[in-house]
Structure formats: structure tokens, C-alpha cells
Motif scaffolding. Sequence first.
Motif, PDB file in Angstrom:
ATOM      1  N   ILE A  44       0.850  -1.148   0.008  1.00 14.98           N
ATOM      2  CA  ILE A  44      -0.034   0.013   0.116  1.00 14.98           C
ATOM      3  C   ILE A  44       0.936   1.210   0.080  1.00 14.98           C
ATOM      4  N   CYS A  45       0.373   2.238  -0.927  1.00 11.83           N
ATOM      5  CA  CYS A  45       1.032   3.485  -0.863  1.00 11.83           C
ATOM      6  C   CYS A  45       0.899   4.242   0.474  1.00 11.83           C
ATOM      7  N   PRO A  46       1.958   5.065   0.932  1.00 14.71           N
ATOM      8  CA  PRO A  46       1.794   5.681   2.272  1.00 14.71           C
ATOM      9  C   PRO A  46       0.720   6.964   2.208  1.00 14.71           C
ATOM     10  N   ARG A  47       0.342   7.288   3.453  1.00  8.54           N
ATOM     11  CA  ARG A  47      -0.735   8.265   3.670  1.00  8.54           C
ATOM     12  C   ARG A  47      -0.324   9.444   2.905  1.00  8.54           C
ATOM     13  N   GLY A  48      -1.107  10.143   2.362  1.00  7.20           N
ATOM     14  CA  GLY A  48      -1.017  11.713   1.577  1.00  7.20           C
ATOM     15  C   GLY A  48      -0.533  11.330   0.229  1.00  7.20           C
ATOM     16  N   THR A  49      -0.468  10.012  -0.405  1.00  7.09           N
ATOM     17  CA  THR A  49      -0.156   9.666  -1.667  1.00  7.09           C
ATOM     18  C   THR A  49      -1.241   8.932  -2.608  1.00  7.09           C
ATOM     19  N   PHE A  50      -1.134   8.966  -3.762  1.00 12.70           N
ATOM     20  CA  PHE A  50      -2.015   8.099  -4.441  1.00 12.70           C
ATOM     21  C   PHE A  50      -1.251   7.393  -5.947  1.00 12.70           C
ATOM     22  N   THR A  51      -1.648   6.390  -6.651  1.00 15.36           N
ATOM     23  CA  THR A  51      -1.185   5.961  -7.918  1.00 15.36           C
ATOM     24  C   THR A  51      -2.294   6.238  -8.955  1.00 15.36           C
ATOM     25  N   PRO A  52      -2.064   7.055 -10.044  1.00 15.42           N
ATOM     26  CA  PRO A  52      -3.164   7.225 -10.647  1.00 15.42           C
ATOM     27  C   PRO A  52      -3.389   5.914 -11.765  1.00 15.42           C
ATOM     28  N   HIS A  53      -2.425   5.140 -11.792  1.00 18.89           N
ATOM     29  CA  HIS A  53      -2.571   3.902 -12.810  1.00 18.89           C
ATOM     30  C   HIS A  53      -2.048   2.586 -12.138  1.00 18.89           C
ATOM     31  N   GLN A  54      -2.489   1.336 -12.646  1.00 22.03           N
ATOM     32  CA  GLN A  54      -1.999   0.121 -12.258  1.00 22.03           C
ATOM     33  C   GLN A  54      -0.577  -0.289 -12.507  1.00 22.03           C
ATOM     34  N   GLY A  55       0.011  -1.225 -11.918  1.00 16.64           N
ATOM     35  CA  GLY A  55       1.425  -1.655 -12.219  1.00 16.64           C
ATOM     36  C   GLY A  55       2.612  -0.991 -11.577  1.00 16.64           C
ATOM     37  N   ALA A  56       2.283  -0.017 -10.723  1.00 15.32           N
ATOM     38  CA  ALA A  56       3.472   0.823  -9.785  1.00 15.32           C
ATOM     39  C   ALA A  56       4.452  -0.358  -9.194  1.00 15.32           C
ATOM     40  N   ILE A  57       6.021  -0.101  -9.488  1.00 15.35           N
ATOM     41  CA  ILE A  57       6.668  -0.935  -9.054  1.00 15.35           C
ATOM     42  C   ILE A  57       7.467  -0.598  -7.952  1.00 15.35           C
ATOM     43  N   SER A  58       7.515   0.704  -7.493  1.00 12.07           N
ATOM     44  CA  SER A  58       8.196   1.197  -6.245  1.00 12.07           C
ATOM     45  C   SER A  58       7.574   2.294  -5.598  1.00 12.07           C
ATOM     46  N   VAL A  59       7.963   2.852  -4.321  1.00 15.69           N
ATOM     47  CA  VAL A  59       7.047   3.736  -3.511  1.00 15.69           C
ATOM     48  C   VAL A  59       7.233   4.945  -4.173  1.00 15.69           C
ATOM     49  N   LYS A  60       8.486   5.254  -5.168  1.00 12.74           N
ATOM     50  CA  LYS A  60       8.429   6.447  -5.997  1.00 12.74           C
ATOM     51  C   LYS A  60       7.113   6.701  -7.032  1.00 12.74           C
ATOM     52  N   ASP A  61       6.789   5.668  -7.331  1.00 17.04           N
ATOM     53  CA  ASP A  61       5.521   5.863  -8.167  1.00 17.04           C
ATOM     54  C   ASP A  61       4.184   6.133  -7.424  1.00 17.04           C
ATOM     55  N   CYS A  62       4.269   6.273  -6.283  1.00 16.01           N
ATOM     56  CA  CYS A  62       3.134   6.828  -5.384  1.00 16.01           C
ATOM     57  C   CYS A  62       3.341   8.263  -5.124  1.00 16.01           C
ATOM     58  N   LEU A  63       2.442   8.900  -6.054  1.00 16.23           N
ATOM     59  CA  LEU A  63       2.404  10.626  -6.083  1.00 16.23           C
ATOM     60  C   LEU A  63       2.016  11.296  -4.894  1.00 16.23           C
ATOM     61  N   LYS A  64       2.364  12.427  -4.651  1.00 14.93           N
ATOM     62  CA  LYS A  64       2.062  13.055  -3.464  1.00 14.93           C
ATOM     63  C   LYS A  64       0.460  13.879  -3.896  1.00 14.93           C
ATOM     64  N   CYS A  65      -0.423  13.808  -2.829  1.00 16.99           N
ATOM     65  CA  CYS A  65      -1.818  14.377  -2.966  1.00 16.99           C
ATOM     66  C   CYS A  65      -1.960  15.787  -3.424  1.00 16.99           C
ATOM     67  N   PRO A  66      -2.530  16.373  -4.439  1.00 18.32           N
ATOM     68  CA  PRO A  66      -2.601  17.561  -4.860  1.00 18.32           C
ATOM     69  C   PRO A  66      -3.107  18.555  -3.730  1.00 18.32           C
ATOM     70  N   ALA A  67      -3.055  19.831  -3.813  1.00 14.19           N
ATOM     71  CA  ALA A  67      -3.814  20.874  -2.994  1.00 14.19           C
ATOM     72  C   ALA A  67      -5.274  20.929  -3.448  1.00 14.19           C
ATOM     73  N   GLY A  68      -6.053  21.083  -2.465  1.00 13.30           N
ATOM     74  CA  GLY A  68      -7.481  20.997  -2.539  1.00 13.30           C
ATOM     75  C   GLY A  68      -8.075  19.743  -2.421  1.00 13.30           C
ATOM     76  N   PHE A  69      -7.404  18.599  -2.215  1.00 17.60           N
ATOM     77  CA  PHE A  69      -7.748  17.012  -2.014  1.00 17.60           C
ATOM     78  C   PHE A  69      -6.934  16.717  -0.863  1.00 17.60           C
ATOM     79  N   TYR A  70      -7.592  15.516  -0.439  1.00 17.54           N
ATOM     80  CA  TYR A  70      -6.797  14.725   0.725  1.00 17.54           C
ATOM     81  C   TYR A  70      -6.836  12.963   0.310  1.00 17.54           C
ATOM     82  N   CYS A  71      -5.629  12.534   0.601  1.00 19.28           N
ATOM     83  CA  CYS A  71      -5.646  11.178   0.094  1.00 19.28           C
ATOM     84  C   CYS A  71      -5.358  10.195   1.425  1.00 19.28           C
ATOM     85  N   PRO A  72      -6.227   9.645   1.996  1.00 22.24           N
ATOM     86  CA  PRO A  72      -6.049   8.450   2.855  1.00 22.24           C
ATOM     87  C   PRO A  72      -5.347   7.349   2.487  1.00 22.24           C
TER      88      PRO A  72
END
Length: 772
Positions: A44-72
Motif C-alpha cells: 500500500i502507498c503511504p498516507r497523503g499519496t496515490f497512484t493514478p494507474h495500475q502496475g506501480a513498481i516502487s514507492v516512488k510511483d506513489c504521487l503526493k496528494c494535490p492541493a484541494g484534495f486529501y488522500c487517505p
Amino acid sequence: MGQTSRAACKRCREGRFCPAGSSGPGLPCARGRYCPAGTLEEVICPRGTFTPHQGAISVKDCLKCPAGFYCPKGRSDPVPCPPGSFNPLEGQDELADCRECYAGKACTQVALKAPDVVCMQGFVCPPGSSQPNAPTNACPPGTLSNRSDLTDRSQCQQCPARYACLRGTGGIHRPPLFCFAGHYCPSGTMFPTQHKCPVGTWSVHGGLEAESECLPCPQGWYCLAGSSSPSGRCSSGHYCPDGTAYGTQFPCPAGTYSIHIGNRYREDCLICPEGSFCQKGTSKPSPCPLSTFRHLKGGRRQEDCSACPAGYFCPHSATVNPRVCGAGSYSDEGSVECSPCLQGHYCSDETTSEEAMLSIMVCPPGFLCSQGLARDPQRSATLCPRGFFCPGGGIDPNPIPCTNGTYGEFPGLQDASECDQCPEGKYCYSQEPQEQPITRPGFHCPEGTYAPEPCPEGTYSSRPALSNGSECSSCGGGQYCSSVGLSEPSGNCKERFYCREGAKSATPADGPTGGLCPAGSYCPPASSSPLPCPPGTFSNNTGLSRPEECVSCPPGFYCLGSNNTSPSGQCFPGFYCTGGSASPVQSEAEEGYYTLERAARQQPCPLGTYQPRRGAQSCVECQGGRLCNQAALSHPPLCPTGHFCPRGILLLNPVLQALTLTGLVVMLCTTVGRARLDGSAAEPDFLSLRVSVPGTLLHLWSLHCLSSGFGVWRSLFCRLHLPTRDSLPTAAPLPSRNLEQHCGCPKHVFLLALPSRTLLQQYRTQQALRTL
């Protein structure tokens, strides 16, 4: 398949994960997760991040949640901040990271990085506002706001004077409203018609601040509350000074009226005319009702109209001066019309009142005062009529008939004692008073009677002036008198009935006065007694009306005299009655004929007999030496030369001479229709057997012929011989064929010869001879 060691298992590729026992290349790593090479389970990606697509291979692929949003943790997509909040930072991981919208601003959309709208003028925006103009956050009525940073409604300013502020007033889009005409607006006014100019005032201009600025209503007009112009003209029957609130505020005083509208002053109301009254506020005078009048002006109410005085009448409404009744009429107080003077009184004054007529103007005794009398009766000579007496109008206004049994010959009678007693033979009836006593046909009157006694039923009288019932005439025979008091009979007795003297019905049934026509008689119309059926007829029915209905006496009988209900008896022997006979010796039997009792026609003497006289009851046997060969013979001829004729002989023939030794000749021949012996007659209906023996004559009425032991001679006659004394023939019925077929003889004639006189005597004793 078929691997034998762990070394044969391959490492799962990046971006996929391979659970234990996987036979394929593994499953793609889901959004919100990443999978390095050889991953057994997704990371699972850490709190405050999200992946916009399938097949992520590392934690670097988990993007930071943008302003105006929140990402559990583990979210595949960022969650936007709701309206009324915003988030200016990246990498936020819960809803609490969204901040409330600043006070005085509004966050109208989702996923805002900062408030997007400034609060509208006329509204307040507390923290967390999602709308700049929410109705619940509008400045209340009577306040306004031209600022855009208010956070509470208490910050709204009071509406200025001369204006009205609706809910949410503020700014150029919703400025305060100018106060309407007819109204005024102090500070804090909530709507432009909140404060109306009071009744009786008005204002054509708007923007007033106080009630004192409203103008008084002009004269002749009235002004309702909130009027921007005078509301209307003053109503008729009223007047309107300055400041009038409504059209009927100031009515014209009682006793005045006004038909105009817009009156300004009380003096504009006019005084009420004569014959009328005017209550307060009257626009049109009310007429005094029927039977009243008023000759003064200024009447205030209906009670001001006076009742029409006695001797006068007031036929119309709005009467000013009552009318005079005139002589011959009277009236009481308050009359619409005058009445004719009552019978038994007189009205000689032009203005006679009811009281004066009843108490003073009373008809004196002996005079008649008819209805509507206009003069003193003693001056007009209106005497009580004949047949009546008049006791005076104070007792009875009508003429009273002389009492029953009396009459009044002279006019002017004042009392019943002045009437004369009714004479005998006449009657005097008070219900039909006459100058002279009354006479009436069909009635009788004793002296002093008032009701004539009618002649009773069954009587009449065509004469008047009968003094008692014995003078009534009985109804004549053939007529009837069905009711009492008849001056002539009611009519004639009906046919089929007879009416004796005193009959009461056209069809009497009582006996003494008549009844239904009896048997043996007939009764035409107007019969006074039954008429007998004529001789030679009879009738056993009642109610005959004509002689033709009587029954003619039947043949063989006679009907002696008249009034017979049945035939009198049978016709005598030696005579015959052909029908309608009135005597038992109607027709005498002629020579050569005879009759028995009840004969309807005469019978001819049969063959072998004769009758020389009239009126015979039987025939004479033919004598020896005479020939009786015809029926209805009155004088038998002598036996011809060369022949001999025994007693009772009926046939002469040479063959007969040859048979004399036998001593007996039997002849069979017809007797119906006077058949002749030579066979020229028609076939008979029946045959008679005649046995001729010297000194005897036998009649046998059966169709038999001797059969056994006899010879047959077919010639003009049928000759039969008896061979011995001992062999007597017996009677045998003829077969169903004629005599000619059986015996061989011609039709109608055959002879039977017997050998001796002695044998005949024995033969007559046998049963066979009685059946021949």
C-alpha cells in the motif's frame, strides 16, 4: 507442469504480484499500491499519496496528494475537499486537512485551494459558507449592507428613512426601495407599503418619512387608508368635508336628502318634500305608504306620516291630501279606499265615517236601505218589498221574508205580525217569498202551510191549489208515476210489462200495480193489463210483447179459447188438427178416410176396406160381392161379371178362382205410397202381409216367407202348397235379399194357397202365423 524442484519456479515480474501457487505471470498491481519484482502481496502507498494507474513498481510511483484534495492510505484517487472548505497544501491525508472557508468569503465548489467568491452585498458569510447569498444569511427586512465582508446578520445597517429595505437589500443590484405614494417610511421600514397614510388623508408623492406628511382628503371626496389619490366621490344622501375617511361617513340628517354625489357641506342636503319622509342618509325620499298622508315637509320617519282620516281615503303612496269618499260611501281611519254604504244604513254625507254610519245613519223600520244608499230612505221612498218585513237596519239590514205559512201583500211591513196567513190550497214559503200565495201542480196545501205536500208515488195532479192528498189523481192504467209531486204521469208502461192504476214503475213487479206479462199473454207498450194469446196459440213463457210471439198450437192438438199456457188437448178421433187449431174438431175425416185420436192428417182406408161416411174412426171391411182394390175407397164397386168376390177380397184374377178349393188366399203387397198391385209403384219402404180368409182379416207386420216343404210356381203369383196337415210350416226369417229372389215372384205381389179351411184353423194356432 511436471516440475520436480523449487529451482524450476520463476521470479514474479515488477508491477505484478504472484500469490503462492501461481502458475501464470501473476496479477497486475492495483491503483494505490506498488509491486517490486518477486512480490508475493501488494504494498500500500503511504498516507497523503496515490497512484493514478495500475502496475506501480516502487514507492516512488506513489504521487503526493494535490492541493484541494486529501488522500487517505491506499486510495486510488484523491478525495476533493467539499464546498465551504479548501486545502492550499499537498500531501494531505484526511478530511480534517480541509480548512473552513474564511469569514466574509464563500467556497462554492469542491477541491478548492483557496476561497473562490467574495460575500455578496446584503448578505453575511460566516466561516464555512458555501454560498455568497444564502437566504438564511440575508440581511433581515428593514436592514441593508453595502459591504462584502460581513460575517453576522447583526452587522447589517438599519434601513434609512423614506426608503424600505426588503430581505437581502444591499449594493447596486438590490438597492433600498423608495417609499410608495400614499404611504410613509420611517427608519427601518421593511417594505414600501408598510406604513399607510391614515383614512381621511392621501399623498400623491412617494418617499414620505412621517404620517404628518400625508395630506387631508379634499371636500366632496373620501380617502381610504394608503390612498395615492382620493378614493371616490361622496355618496348620495351624504356630504364629505375635509379629511372624510369613507363615502358614508357623514349622512344627511333625518328630514333631509340628497340625490347627488360629491356633496361638500351639510347645506347641500335638501329638505324632505310633502307626502314623504327622509331618514338619516337618505338619497331619495321614501313615500308615505298607502292609507297615510303628510302635507308638511321635513318628515323624518314613517311615523311622521298620518293615517288617512275617517270619511277619506288615501289610494296611493306619497299622498299629500286625502280624498273625500262622497255620498253613498264611508271609510274608517287609515283606509286605502272607501266602501259602499252597508245594507241597512245610508251615507248622506260626503265624508261619512264608519262610526257615524253604524250609530246615526240607520235605516228606519218598514224601509229598505240597499247597499250604497246616498240619501235618507224616508226621502227616497224605498219601502220594504212585498212578501217581506223590515224591522230596521239596527236589527237586521236585510228584508226578512214573511214566515212560513204567511205572505205579505203590501210593501212597507215592519214586523212579522203584519204578514197575512196563507189560504187553503196554496202555500207560502219563506225561502221563496212572493207577493201572493203560491200554487203548484202536483202538490196539495192545507191552510197556513209553508211547504206543499207532494202527491205520492203512483199519483199526479195537473190542477193547482189542491187542499189535501185525496184530490191527487191515480196514475192511469198503462202509465206509471215514478216520483212524488208529478203534474203528469212519468210515461207509458214498458213493453213486456203491464201497469194497473197507481203503478209506480215502468216495469212494476209488485202485483197489485202490475208486473211482468204472465205466460199465455203478451203486453205491448202502455198495457194496462195482459192481452191473451189468440185462439189456436199458447205460450208458456213470460214477458211477451207481441201476439206474434205466441206459439201456434202443434199438429194433432188444439188450443181452445185464449190465454193458453199449453195446448188444451188432443184432437178428437174422426177429426184431425193440422196446426194452429182452436178446436178439437178442426177438420173432419172425409169419406174413404179415418183418423184416430191426436191425428195431424186423415188416413186413407187400406185395401180391402172402405168408409162411406165422414168423421170415421175406422174403416169397414169389404163385403162379399164387392171389390175393394183401392185405398181411400168410400163406396166399393160390385164384383164384375164372371168373377166372385168373397168377403174382404182385394184382388180379382182368374187364378184366384182356381184357388178357391183351398179356402184361403194370402196376399203380400205394399201399402206405402199407395202402391198398385200391378207393380208400377216405386220400391216400398216396408211390406204388409194380408191374409184373406172368409170372415176374418189378419194384419201381420213382419217380412217372412214360408220356406220348407212348399213348391214354387213362378208365374204372376207364387203358389205354395202344403202337402199334409201334419207338416205345418214354421216361420223363418227372410234372408238379406228381396222377395222376388226368395220366392220367385214379381215385386210387390205373391199368393199363398192353403189346402183346406180346417188346416187353416190349425195353422193359425201356431207361432209361425203370428210372425208372418
